[in-house]
Scaffold this active site. Structure first.
Site, mmCIF file in Angstrom:
data_model
loop_
_atom_site.group_PDB
_atom_site.id
_atom_site.type_symbol
_atom_site.label_atom_id
_atom_site.label_comp_id
_atom_site.label_asym_id
_atom_site.label_seq_id
_atom_site.Cartn_x
_atom_site.Cartn_y
_atom_site.Cartn_z
ATOM 1 N N TRP A 240 -3.563 23.733 -9.252
ATOM 2 C CA TRP A 240 -2.380 24.575 -8.508
ATOM 3 C C TRP A 240 -1.638 23.854 -7.235
ATOM 4 C CZ3 TRP A 240 -6.737 25.524 -10.597
ATOM 5 C CH2 TRP A 240 -6.441 27.217 -11.103
ATOM 6 N N CYS A 275 -4.590 30.582 -13.030
ATOM 7 C CA CYS A 275 -5.000 32.823 -13.324
ATOM 8 C C CYS A 275 -4.696 33.802 -14.012
ATOM 9 C CB CYS A 275 -5.860 33.460 -12.489
ATOM 10 S SG CYS A 275 -4.547 34.226 -11.391
ATOM 11 N N HIS A 334 -5.105 37.695 -8.098
ATOM 12 C CA HIS A 334 -5.784 37.250 -9.180
ATOM 13 C C HIS A 334 -6.257 37.544 -10.262
ATOM 14 C CE1 HIS A 334 -8.640 34.960 -11.309
ATOM 15 N NE2 HIS A 334 -9.969 35.295 -10.661
ATOM 16 N N ASP A 357 -14.153 35.966 -16.960
ATOM 17 C CA ASP A 357 -13.316 35.136 -15.732
ATOM 18 C C ASP A 357 -13.747 34.201 -16.786
ATOM 19 O OD1 ASP A 357 -11.022 34.188 -14.368
ATOM 20 O OD2 ASP A 357 -12.112 34.817 -12.006
ATOM 21 N N TYR A 511 -0.953 31.127 -3.721
ATOM 22 C CA TYR A 511 -1.008 32.633 -3.845
ATOM 23 C C TYR A 511 -2.263 33.089 -4.180
ATOM 24 C CZ TYR A 511 -2.216 31.679 -8.533
ATOM 25 O OH TYR A 511 -2.890 32.041 -10.257
#
Length: 534
Positions: A240, A275, A334, A357, A511
Site C-alpha cells: 500500500w 484488497c 474493503h 478474507d 483508501y
C-alpha cells in the site's frame, strides 16, 4: 487380466460419448484440461477394456482410487470401488453397460470425499493373486466440491446463484467511496488451463493434510492464509506504499490466471496486491474447486486493530490525528469474499454464506487470515462463533470514538459517532446496494447489538454534552491536481456569544485510511454572536 482402462477423458471414438456425458452432467465442460474432472456425490462413467468378455459370476475386480503419498483405506485416501451390490465401499459402484470386452462402470464418490487429484487403477483377482494396471498419468482424474449435490456441504439450492457463483468467469468488483462507486472488471478464469493445478498446489504448499481437503471449512480457512504471503510464503505480497518498483502495481492486474500460474511456476509470492486483488484471486480459487463464492465490497469499512470492537481515533493537543497512538482505521472500502457452505460446527441456522478474507489485516490463531465467519451470526450479533466473527462485526458496525490527548498524556473522550460503519454491500453483477449484514436503525439491528454485548462487544454509551456550535462542511468533488476553495460555515445556536478554537487539517489519505502527506493545517479563532452563523 485388465488390458486397458479409460477415464473417459481421452478423445478416442469408443469413449467420446461417456466423456461428454461426464462433463455435461458434472458441469465441468468449461475446464481446459486433458484430464477427467468430476464432482463428488454424483455418478460418473468409466470404461474398462478386458482381454475377454466379462463374466459377473466368475470375474472379480475393483476400480481403485488413491490420493496422497501414503494411501490408506481408513483415512479415505485409498478407495476400492466394486461393481456388485453385495460388496460396496464408501464410494458406490455399478455396471451400467457391457459390450464384448468393454465394461462401463458408474462410480459415485462420497459426497464428503477428499477434493483433489486422484490416480485410478483396476485391480483384478487372478489365481496368482491381485493384479493391478500399471501407473498411467492419463488415467488421473480430479474430484471437486459439488454445489449441485444435496449431500455435499457446499450444496446451493439455487440454479441462478450456482451459475453466477460457480460457473461465471468474468465479474465486476466495486470500489471507490459509498457515494461515488466505481467498477473494476476482473477475469477470474477459474477454468483456464493450469488454474486447477495451481489451486491444488496452494494446498500442497501450505502442507495442508490430505484428509482435511474434503472439508470446505478447513479448505477456506487455510486458503485465506495462503492467498497472502505473510507468515507462509503464500500467493500475493501486499503493498500500500505507492512504490511498486519491484513488481506489478495492484491496479494493473485484470485477472487471476497470470498470478496463479506465475506462483506455481516460480514458487515465489507474486508482487503486488491490495484488497480487491486478494479477493479476486481467492474468488478464482473457490470457484475453481467448486465452492460457490462472490466478491463483496464494504464501503466505509472499519479496521479494529485492538479487538475492542470500537474504532478509536486519538487526536493530539493540536487537533491532528495522533498517528503513533491511533491503531484503528476506517477504509473507504474493503473487499472480501463470501462463500457458501453448511456449518455443522455451529448451531442450526448459521450455515449458508460465510465471510472469508485473504487481505492480511490481523492475525487469527497466529496467522494472517479471516473466516469463515457466518453472515447470519454477524447479522444477529452472535460474535462468539468461529471464525473471526467479532472482527467482521467490527468492520460492518463499529462505534467511532474520538479522544483528545493533552500534553500531559491524559485522554478526554470527545464525540462518538455511533454505528456509522453501517454495511453497504455490493457483490457480483448487481448494481444496487444490498444490505445483508444489518438493517440500519431497525429493531433487528438493535437486537443484534444487544446480543453482541453479551459476548463482549461493549458499545460506547457515554453521552458528552451536545455542543451548541455546529460546523457545516461542504461536499467537494475534486480531481487530482486541481485547485479548490474550502468554505466552512459555523452556526451558533445559543443565546450567548461563542468563541471557537478551530483546527483545520487537510491530508492526502489512501483508501485504507493511512495518511500520505499533509497539505493544510490552520488554527483560526472564530467569534460568533448569539444565534448567528459565519
Amino acid at each position: 487380466t485388465a488390458l486397458a482402462l479409460s477415464s473417459c477423458s481421452r478423445k478416442s471414438s469408443d469413449i467420446n460419448q461417456p466423456d461428454e456425458s461426464n462433463k455435461m452432467g458434472h458441469h465441468t465442460m468449461l475446464f481446459n484440461s486433458d484430464y477427467l474432472i468430476v464432482r463428488r456425490g454424483q455418478e460418473f462413467q468409466v470404461k474398462i477394456t478386458f482381454n475377454r468378455p466379462y463374466k459377473p459370476a466368475e470375474d472379480k475386480f475393483a476400480v481403485e482410487f488413491v490420493i496422497g503419498s501414503s494411501p490408506q483405506y481408513s483415512k479415505g485416501t485409498y478407495i476400492p470401488v466394486f461393481p456388485t451390490k453385495e460388496r460396496q465401499s464408501t464410494w458406490e459402484g455399478r455396471i451400467t453397460n457391457t459390450s464384448d470386452n468393454v465394461v462401463t462402470m458408474g462410480i459415485t464418490p462420497a459426497a464428503n470425499c477428499i477434493v483433489g487429484k486422484y490416480h485410478m487403477y483396476v485391480a483384478v483377482l487372478t489365481p496368482h493373486g491381485i493384479r493391478r494396471t500399471k501407473r498411467d498419468n492419463s488415467r488421473d482424474l480430479y474430484i471437486l466440491f459439488n454445489p449441485w449435490a444435496a449431500d455435499d456441504a457446499v450444496f446451493l439450492n439455487d440454479e441462478k446463484e450456482r451459475k453466477e457463483c460457480v460457473m461465471t468467469e468474468m465479474g465486476i468488483i466495486y470500489h471507490g467511496a459509498y457515494d461515488d462507486v466505481a467498477e473494476r472488471d476482473w477475469n477470474y478464469g477459474q477454468f483456464n488451463y493450469g488454474v486447477l493445478d495451481a489451486c491444488l498446489y496452494i494446498m500442497d504448499r501450505s502442507e495442508m493434510p490430505i484428509t482435511n481437503r474434503g472439508d470446505p471449512i478447513k479448505v477456506t480457512r487455510k486458503a485465506s492464509a495462503m492467498l497472502n504471503s505473510r507468515d507462509d510464503e503464500g500467493v500475493l505480497v501486499g503493498n500500500w506504499s505507492g512504490d511498486y518498483t519491484y513488481g506489478v502495481a495492484p491496479t494493473s492486474w485484470t485477472g487471476s490466471t497470470d498470478i496463479l500460474l506465475s506462483y506455481t511456476s516460480s514458487k515465489m509470492p507474486i508482487c503486488y496486491a491490495q484488497c480487491w486483488v486478494y479477493a479476486a484471486v481467492f474468488n478464482t480459487f473457490l470457484r475453481c474447486l467448486g465452492i460457490p463464492s462472490r466478491v463483496v465490497t464494504n464501503f466505509y469499512s472499519a479496521h479494529d486493530n485492538d479487538g475492542n470492537l470500537k474504532t478509536d481515533i486519538i487526536l493530539d493537543e493540536n487537533g491532528r490525528i495522533d498517528r503513533n497512538r491511533t491503531r484503528d482505521s476506517i477504509w473507504n472500502y474493503h473487499c472480501w469474499n463470501e462463500c457458501y457452505m453448511s456449518r455443522p460446527d455451529l448451531p442450526p441456522g448459521f450455515g449458508g454464506w460465510q465471510v472469508v478474507d485473504a487481505t492480511p489485516q490481523e492475525t487469527s490463531d497466529g496467522m494472517y487470515r479471516c473466516g469463515p465467519a457466518s453472515v447470519q451470526a454477524i447479522k444477529h450479533g452472535q460474535i462468539c462463533y468461529p471464525f473471526d466473527a467479532a472482527f467482521v462485526f467490527a468492520e460492518v458496525n463499529s462505534d467511532v470514538v474520538f479522544y483528545s490527548r493533552s500534553k500531559d498524556g491524559t485522554m478526554e473522550k470527545g464525540k462518538t459517532c455511533q454505528q456509522v460503519i453501517t454495511m453497504s454491500v455490493l457483490f457480483y453483477q448487481k448494481s444496487t446496494n444490498t444490505l445483508v449484514y444489518f438493517y440500519p436503525g431497525s429493531t433487528e439491528e438493535r437486537t443484534a447489538l444487544e446480543k453482541a454485548e453479551e459476548y463482549g462487544c461493549k458499545r460506547e454509551k457515554s453521552d458528552p454534552a451536545l455542543a451548541d456550535v455546529d460546523l457545516v462542511l461542504p461536499t467537494l468533488e475534486i480531481s487530482i491536481g486541481d485547485d479548490f476553495e474550502l468554505n466552512l460555515e459555523f452556526i451558533n445556536r445559543s443565546d450567548e456569544q461563542r468563541t471557537a478554537d478551530v483546527y483545520i487539517n487537510g491530508s492526502v489519505v489512501y483508501y485504507t485510511g493511512v495518511t500520505s502527506s499533509e497539505f493544510l493545517f490552520r488554527t483560526p479563532t472564530v467569534n460568533l454572536g448569539p444565534q448567528k452563523s459565519e
